[in-house]
Motif scaffolding. Structure first.
Motif, PDB file in Angstrom:
ATOM      1  N   ILE A   7       0.944  -1.255   0.063  1.00 59.29           N
ATOM      2  CA  ILE A   7       0.032   0.217  -0.055  1.00 59.29           C
ATOM      3  C   ILE A   7       0.983   1.150  -0.243  1.00 59.29           C
ATOM      4  O   ILE A   7       1.958   1.312   0.893  1.00 59.29           O
ATOM      5  N   ASP A   8       0.777   2.121  -0.920  1.00 60.30           N
ATOM      6  CA  ASP A   8       1.494   3.445  -0.898  1.00 60.30           C
ATOM      7  C   ASP A   8       0.332   4.600  -0.765  1.00 60.30           C
ATOM      8  O   ASP A   8      -0.734   4.506  -1.217  1.00 60.30           O
ATOM      9  N   SER A   9       0.793   5.340  -0.079  1.00 59.91           N
ATOM     10  CA  SER A   9      -0.215   6.615   0.001  1.00 59.91           C
ATOM     11  C   SER A   9       0.508   8.039  -0.062  1.00 59.91           C
ATOM     12  O   SER A   9      -0.285   9.067  -0.072  1.00 59.91           O
ATOM     13  N   ALA A  45      -3.089   7.271  -3.304  1.00 56.38           N
ATOM     14  CA  ALA A  45      -3.197   8.405  -3.967  1.00 56.38           C
ATOM     15  C   ALA A  45      -3.945   8.319  -5.145  1.00 56.38           C
ATOM     16  O   ALA A  45      -4.718   9.199  -5.449  1.00 56.38           O
ATOM     17  N   ALA A  46      -3.571   7.430  -6.068  1.00 54.11           N
ATOM     18  CA  ALA A  46      -4.178   7.364  -7.332  1.00 54.11           C
ATOM     19  C   ALA A  46      -5.775   6.943  -7.349  1.00 54.11           C
ATOM     20  O   ALA A  46      -6.662   7.075  -8.191  1.00 54.11           O
ATOM     21  N   ASN A  47      -5.786   5.830  -6.393  1.00 50.47           N
ATOM     22  CA  ASN A  47      -7.162   5.253  -6.370  1.00 50.47           C
ATOM     23  C   ASN A  47      -7.732   5.049  -4.920  1.00 50.47           C
ATOM     24  O   ASN A  47      -7.617   3.931  -4.155  1.00 50.47           O
ATOM     25  N   PRO A  48      -8.266   6.280  -4.311  1.00 52.95           N
ATOM     26  CA  PRO A  48      -8.286   6.259  -2.820  1.00 52.95           C
ATOM     27  C   PRO A  48      -9.791   5.185  -2.538  1.00 52.95           C
ATOM     28  O   PRO A  48     -10.468   5.073  -3.522  1.00 52.95           O
ATOM     29  N   VAL A  49      -9.527   4.745  -1.405  1.00 55.07           N
ATOM     30  CA  VAL A  49     -10.994   3.766  -1.035  1.00 55.07           C
ATOM     31  C   VAL A  49     -11.831   4.913  -0.592  1.00 55.07           C
ATOM     32  O   VAL A  49     -11.565   5.981   0.174  1.00 55.07           O
ATOM     33  N   PRO A  50     -13.167   4.312  -0.283  1.00 55.24           N
ATOM     34  CA  PRO A  50     -14.193   5.334   0.066  1.00 55.24           C
ATOM     35  C   PRO A  50     -14.185   5.451   1.692  1.00 55.24           C
ATOM     36  O   PRO A  50     -13.513   4.699   2.243  1.00 55.24           O
TER      37      PRO A  50
END
Length: 218
Positions: A7-9, A45-50
């Motif tokens: 996981i990257d943020s 960052a590219a595909n944030p979770v809800p």
């Protein structure tokens, strides 16, 4: 075959990020040592979770057969994230410090996977208990014990509570610090310390990735 959940943020890409090159070093070492393994990758960052809503929160405390259509839909998305956590043999997280804490995208992921009675709630309710998790906690300055800003260190403190104490994971940190030194003239004298910290973080990530992968490849 073992599975790594990566996981990257960081909001920055590639070398512009302080955490991503270190998580990349870990992942590459893991894959070189364990090429048959699986990597599940989430770039928050590219595909944030809800973010958690009232419906997704309450669904966690409501029997499935009593879920409203809205609760069923949003809870299904939470379950996907929880299952990724539970099925991982090792976890790798890039957690840069933003304004003294973790990125909101990473907090949203944690809010989704922490579920009382399944992943949290005591030793008998920690479905991912014991899974090794390596966190790359990069930061622009230094918040180490004995430094002037020690009391502002909330990343490791918070993630210790969330990952180790709540989820029961086997937590380890890699901390590249002083990452703003090359860009901030006021920190120019700290550039050598930044470079040493960066190089150590990369070496530690490579060694940790290699060691963990070897454990599962054996």
């Amino acid at each position: 075959m073992a599975t790594l959940l990566h996981i990257d943020s960081s909001v920055f890409d590639g070398q512009s990020s302080a955490s991503r090159p270190v998580t990349d070093a870990f992942r590459k070492a893991w894959q070189e040592q364990h090429p048959e393994g699986t990597v599940v990758y989430r770039d928050l960052a590219a595909n944030p979770v809800p973010h958690i809503t009232a419906a997704s929160h309450l669904a966690g405390f409501t029997p499935a057969d009593a879920h409203s259509p809205e609760q069923a839909a949003v809870f299904a998305e939470r379950v996907k994230l929880i299952e990724e956590l539970e099925q991982a043999d090792a976890i790798l997280i890039g957690a840069p410090m933003y304004n003294f804490s973790i990125p909101s995208t990473l907090k949203a992921w944690l809010d989704n996977v922490i579920l009382m009675g399944r992943t949290s709630g005591g030793p008998d309710s920690q479905s991912a208990k014991g899974t090794p998790v390596t966190v790359v906690a990069s930061r622009g300055g230094s918040y180490a014990p004995g430094t002037p800003r020690e009391d502002f260190e909330y990343v490791q403190n918070f993630l210790g509570a969330a990952l180790r104490d709540t989820l029961g994971l086997d937590l380890d940190f890699i901390v590249p610090e002083l990452t703003m030194a090359p860009q901030n003239p006021a920190m120019s004298e700290l550039v050598p310390k930044f470079e040493a910290s960066r190089d150590k973080a990369l070496a530690d990530a490579q060694e940790k990735g290699k060691t963990l992968a070897a454990r599962f490849a054996a």
